[in-house]
Write a protein that holds these residues in place. Structure first.
Motif, mmCIF file in Angstrom:
data_model
loop_
_atom_site.group_PDB
_atom_site.id
_atom_site.type_symbol
_atom_site.label_atom_id
_atom_site.label_comp_id
_atom_site.label_asym_id
_atom_site.label_seq_id
_atom_site.Cartn_x
_atom_site.Cartn_y
_atom_site.Cartn_z
ATOM 1 N N THR A 24 0.851 -1.182 0.000
ATOM 2 C CA THR A 24 0.000 0.000 0.000
ATOM 3 C C THR A 24 0.884 1.227 0.000
ATOM 4 N N LYS A 25 0.454 2.234 -0.699
ATOM 5 C CA LYS A 25 1.203 3.478 -0.788
ATOM 6 C C LYS A 25 0.315 4.603 -0.305
ATOM 7 N N GLN A 26 0.924 5.518 0.379
ATOM 8 C CA GLN A 26 0.189 6.663 0.866
ATOM 9 C C GLN A 26 0.451 7.827 -0.084
ATOM 10 N N VAL A 27 -0.610 8.444 -0.545
ATOM 11 C CA VAL A 27 -0.475 9.558 -1.466
ATOM 12 C C VAL A 27 -0.476 10.844 -0.671
ATOM 13 N N VAL A 28 0.531 11.639 -0.870
ATOM 14 C CA VAL A 28 0.610 12.939 -0.218
ATOM 15 C C VAL A 28 0.463 13.986 -1.316
ATOM 16 N N ALA A 29 -0.537 14.802 -1.173
ATOM 17 C CA ALA A 29 -0.808 15.811 -2.198
ATOM 18 C C ALA A 29 -0.245 17.154 -1.776
ATOM 19 N N SER A 30 0.352 17.809 -2.730
ATOM 20 C CA SER A 30 0.777 19.177 -2.459
ATOM 21 C C SER A 30 -0.003 20.063 -3.410
ATOM 22 N N SER A 31 -0.492 21.106 -2.872
ATOM 23 C CA SER A 31 -1.302 21.996 -3.678
ATOM 24 C C SER A 31 -0.948 23.430 -3.339
ATOM 25 N N GLY A 39 -9.996 16.030 -1.962
ATOM 26 C CA GLY A 39 -11.083 16.257 -1.023
ATOM 27 C C GLY A 39 -10.773 15.600 0.311
ATOM 28 N N ASP A 40 -11.797 15.411 1.129
ATOM 29 C CA ASP A 40 -11.603 14.758 2.423
ATOM 30 C C ASP A 40 -11.419 13.264 2.200
ATOM 31 N N VAL A 41 -10.386 12.698 2.797
ATOM 32 C CA VAL A 41 -10.137 11.261 2.706
ATOM 33 C C VAL A 41 -10.057 10.683 4.121
ATOM 34 N N TRP A 42 -10.338 9.416 4.252
ATOM 35 C CA TRP A 42 -10.300 8.759 5.552
ATOM 36 C C TRP A 42 -9.841 7.320 5.380
ATOM 37 N N ASP A 43 -9.363 6.749 6.461
ATOM 38 C CA ASP A 43 -8.973 5.344 6.458
ATOM 39 C C ASP A 43 -10.216 4.495 6.684
ATOM 40 N N MET A 44 -10.315 3.417 5.940
ATOM 41 C CA MET A 44 -11.456 2.527 6.065
ATOM 42 C C MET A 44 -11.349 1.712 7.361
ATOM 43 N N PRO A 45 -12.425 1.616 8.111
ATOM 44 C CA PRO A 45 -12.402 0.760 9.297
ATOM 45 C C PRO A 45 -12.212 -0.707 8.885
ATOM 46 N N ALA A 46 -11.557 -1.479 9.724
ATOM 47 C CA ALA A 46 -11.330 -2.916 9.495
ATOM 48 C C ALA A 46 -10.572 -3.182 8.202
ATOM 49 N N ALA A 47 -9.712 -2.257 7.805
ATOM 50 C CA ALA A 47 -8.991 -2.398 6.540
ATOM 51 C C ALA A 47 -8.012 -3.567 6.593
#
Length: 157
Positions: A24-31, A39-47
């Motif tokens: 899994t890769k975490q996307v870090v956005a720079s703007s 937009g708003d992102v969240w971690d899925m429960p029980a992932a």
């Protein structure tokens, strides 16, 4: 017939043991505008995610709080179907490689029987899954809840 089933079992074991899991890769956005373009992102429960040693999936289902048993079963079934799809994809790739090796029109019946045998093995493995974690949302304004079910299946059978 027994020999054919043995070939399918060996092929399924080889495929499942050799499949590498994705990382899994975490996307870090720079703007420059100051906000995230996602937009708003969240971690899925029980992932649950794939690893080198196992397939992982998270099933999601929503329904009335009064029927949480049905919602939980639907969530587990959803997760199982996701893993089943991953396993079948890996197995189908191995069968395709095998059929290319033996050539066209030579052993096509054998290939289709091996494919069916592998599908039956995959179904047996996936149907025996147990949830690693189950999380529930709070009821919404209509009284519905969402169930998140994480499952994990070892690649080495």
């Amino acid at each position: 017939m027994k020999k054919l089933f043995s070939i399918a079992a060996v092929a399924a074991t080889i495929v499942l043991a050799s499949c590498g899991g994705g990382t899994t890769k975490q996307v870090v956005a720079s703007s420059t505008g100051g906000g995230s373009p996602f937009g708003d992102v969240w971690d899925m429960p029980a992932a649950e995610y794939d690893t080198d040693d196992s397939f992982g999936a998270t099933g999601i289902a929503s329904g009335p709080k009064a029927r949480m048993d049905v919602v939980q079963m639907a969530s587990l079934t959803n997760a199982q179907n996701l893993v089943r799809q991953k396993m079948r994809h890996a197995y189908k790739g191995a069968i395709d490689d095998y059929s290319k090796y033996i050539g066209n029109n030579v052993g096509s019946d054998a290939v289709s029987k091996i494919e069916r045998g592998g599908t039956q093995i995959i179904d047996a493995i996936v149907n025996d899954t147990k949830a690693t974690q189950v999380k529930w949302s709070s009821p919404d304004e209509k009284g519905n809840v969402t169930c998140y079910t994480g499952i994990r299946i070892d690649k080495k059978v």
